[in-house]
Design a protein around this motif. Structure first.
Motif, PDB file in Angstrom:
ATOM      1  N   LEU A 439       0.811  -1.218   0.000  1.00 41.74           N
ATOM      2  CA  LEU A 439       0.000   0.000   0.000  1.00 41.74           C
ATOM      3  C   LEU A 439       0.841   1.262   0.000  1.00 41.74           C
ATOM      4  N   GLY A 440       2.148   1.125   0.180  1.00 42.61           N
ATOM      5  CA  GLY A 440       3.015   2.296   0.135  1.00 42.61           C
ATOM      6  C   GLY A 440       2.867   3.218   1.319  1.00 42.61           C
ATOM      7  N   LEU A 441       2.457   2.702   2.476  1.00 46.99           N
ATOM      8  CA  LEU A 441       2.307   3.541   3.662  1.00 46.99           C
ATOM      9  C   LEU A 441       3.675   3.876   4.249  1.00 46.99           C
ATOM     10  N   GLY A 442       3.816   5.084   4.732  1.00 47.17           N
ATOM     11  CA  GLY A 442       5.029   5.462   5.438  1.00 47.17           C
ATOM     12  C   GLY A 442       4.990   4.982   6.873  1.00 47.17           C
ATOM     13  N   PRO A 443       6.057   5.217   7.622  1.00 48.98           N
ATOM     14  CA  PRO A 443       6.113   4.709   9.002  1.00 48.98           C
ATOM     15  C   PRO A 443       5.054   5.303   9.919  1.00 48.98           C
ATOM     16  N   ILE A 444       4.707   6.585   9.723  1.00 50.93           N
ATOM     17  CA  ILE A 444       3.705   7.201  10.593  1.00 50.93           C
ATOM     18  C   ILE A 444       2.339   6.562  10.362  1.00 50.93           C
ATOM     19  N   ALA A 445       1.924   6.435   9.090  1.00 45.69           N
ATOM     20  CA  ALA A 445       0.626   5.827   8.780  1.00 45.69           C
ATOM     21  C   ALA A 445       0.607   4.356   9.172  1.00 45.69           C
ATOM     22  N   ARG A 446       1.711   3.663   8.943  1.00 44.75           N
ATOM     23  CA  ARG A 446       1.778   2.242   9.304  1.00 44.75           C
ATOM     24  C   ARG A 446       1.601   2.041  10.801  1.00 44.75           C
ATOM     25  N   ASP A 447       2.252   2.891  11.607  1.00 44.01           N
ATOM     26  CA  ASP A 447       2.134   2.757  13.055  1.00 44.01           C
ATOM     27  C   ASP A 447       0.728   3.097  13.545  1.00 44.01           C
TER      28      ASP A 447
END
Length: 493
Positions: A439-447
């Motif tokens: 999904l290409g999520l960055g670390p902030i969105a993933r967390d």
């Protein structure tokens, strides 16, 4: 000037002497790039490299997380609270497509999340609230009867499909396109025929491809497509130029292929009947399994239900098929999706619907042809004015469509790009890598998905195009009762 005023008796006040603050009273002092060259002042022998960065306001939240994503227009269903901005969050997929300021090109939605994190409640709340804006809901396959309370609350009795029940659905039905066929011009009739036969070929390709020979799927090549299309044209009367076409079924198709006419053999360019039968053996055996297999009597006869398309919701229950296994449910979902697509081919402008596809991963596991059928539905959402709402557990569910690196997996992964709106409910940290790679999520969105969203039901990261919103769904007490899915656990407790 002071002398002139003094002549007339006016004296100007004298200017106060300028005050010069001492040098040590300055608030900020200039410091050389390498620091003050004195002991204890952090002097460095070399200058630190400084890089210059330019970014837009959409990119700034990556480095400055307290800058919230640009807000969405307050149109559509009010779903809950956007915790990044503190305001209400509104969902309006078709409105977003029409708004050039929102980075959305299609209204399709993928809802992903671990069981028990509020996927069903959010989906039902979305459907119920969008009805206030003229939307109707079509649940194309309810494997767990989760939508029955919502249907009955709105005064609609859901249809149940299963052995021993009277409901039958013919996935080879013409649908609304048969209306007024005998009054069409030759050009218009050919245009409608192209749409109908394309839908039927997509269905048959998916059904045949769902069958196995050992550890591999039954292939469906160009020759099989020519044979099936010719057989369907003979069965409906289209090959003979009839103005009134006959509706056919899967058993009729199988019987014609099992006992072909000389005309069909010649049209398909076979030397004789023996050549035809030898070359179509796998195709006929695959169709025969659908006629005599676990789903016999469910999708092999003319449709017996009358759907009220003006009702606020319609649901087709598949819970009676659960004991037959995931593959049987997946085949049933493929048939229902084709039938539902046919029913929407002449939808009037403004007749917009939310088409719910629960447990969609069961259909995707049937191989590349079933995935292509699902892919076709998502691509037609803009034309039909439908919001395709697919529900799965985690992103890797799409990878179960086939072996690693296979065509089925490649197409299934692309399905995520056909849904510009993704609702990501709570996931275990073991799924973090999937969220980032697929999904290409960055670390902030993933967390947020693996941390904050796991701490309460209804919490989700809404990905609207490339914009992210931290949303907590808020349910009315009536909605809470309608969306409760743990009746069995509550009764056992």
């Amino acid at each position: 000037m002071s002398r002139l005023l003094s002549d007339f008796g006016h004296e100007l006040p004298s200017a106060a002497p300028a005050l010069h603050p001492p040098k040590d009273a300055r608030l900020f002092r200039h410091v050389p790039p390498r620091g003050a060259r004195r002991p204890g002042r952090g002097w460095a022998s070399g200058a630190a490299p400084v890089s210059t960065w330019r970014m837009t306001s959409e990119q700034a939240p990556v480095l400055w997380p307290f800058i919230s994503t640009p807000g969405l227009p307050p149109t559509g269903a009010q779903m809950g609270i956007d915790l990044l901005s503190g305001g209400s969050f509104y969902a309006d997929p078709l409105g977003w497509v029409l708004d050039d300021t929102v980075p959305v090109t299609n209204p399709n939605i993928f809802s992903l999340g671990k069981p028990g994190r509020g996927k069903s409640a959010t989906t039902k709340a979305f459907c119920l609230r969008m009805m206030d804006f003229g939307y109707r809901v079509l649940v194309l396959g309810d494997p767990k009867d989760e939508y029955e309370p919502l249907c009955r609350f709105l005064g609609v009795e859901p249809f149940a499909i299963g052995h021993g029940l009277p409901a039958r659905i013919n996935p080879l039905a013409f649908g609304p396109l048969i209306t007024g066929w005998d009054q069409l011009s030759a050009e218009a009739a050919q245009g409608r025929a192209a749409i109908v036969f394309a839908r039927w070929l997509t269905l048959v390709r998916g059904l045949v491809g769902s069958q196995r020979i050992g550890d591999r799927r039954v292939p469906f090549g160009p020759t099989d497509e020519v044979v099936v299309k010719a057989a369907l044209a003979h069965l409906t009367g289209y090959a003979h130029g009839n103005t009134r076409l006959r509706e056919t079924t899967i058993p009729h198709l199988w019987r014609l292929l099992d006992a072909p006419t000389s005309e069909l053999v010649a049209q398909c360019r076979y030397a004789d009947e023996r050549h035809f039968l030898d070359d179509t053996r796998m195709l006929r055996d695959a169709l025969g399994q659908l006629v005599s297999g676990a789903l016999a009597g469910l999708f092999d006869d003319h449709t017996t239900i009358q759907v009220d398309w003006a009702a606020p919701i319609q649901s087709l229950s598949l819970s009676r098929l659960e004991p037959l296994g995931d593959e049987a449910v997946g085949i049933a979902l493929t048939c229902l999706n084709s039938w539902g697509r046919g029913m929407r081919e002449l939808a009037a402008p403004g007749d917009v619907r939310v088409v719910v596809r629960d447990e969609s991963w069961k259909q995707l596991r049937l191989g590349p042809e079933a995935v292509k059928s699902f892919d076709a539905d998502l691509r037609l959402s803009r034309r039909d004015g439908d919001v395709q709402f697919a529900i799965a557990h985690k992103p890797s569910d799409l990878l179960s469509a086939g072996d690693s690196g296979s065509q089925a997996v490649a197409i299934a992964k692309d399905l995520l790009h056909l849904a510009d709106i993704k609702i990501l409910h709570g996931q275990d940290r073991a799924v973090a890598a999937e969220l980032e790679t697929m999904l290409g999520l960055g670390p902030i969105a993933r967390d947020l998905v693996t941390g904050w969203a796991m701490q309460g039901k209804g919490r989700a990261l809404w990905c609207v195009g490339d914009q992210h919103y931290k949303v907590a769904t808020v349910l009315h007490p009536i909605e809470r009762n309608l969306t409760f899915t743990n009746q069995a656990l509550a009764a056992a407790g």
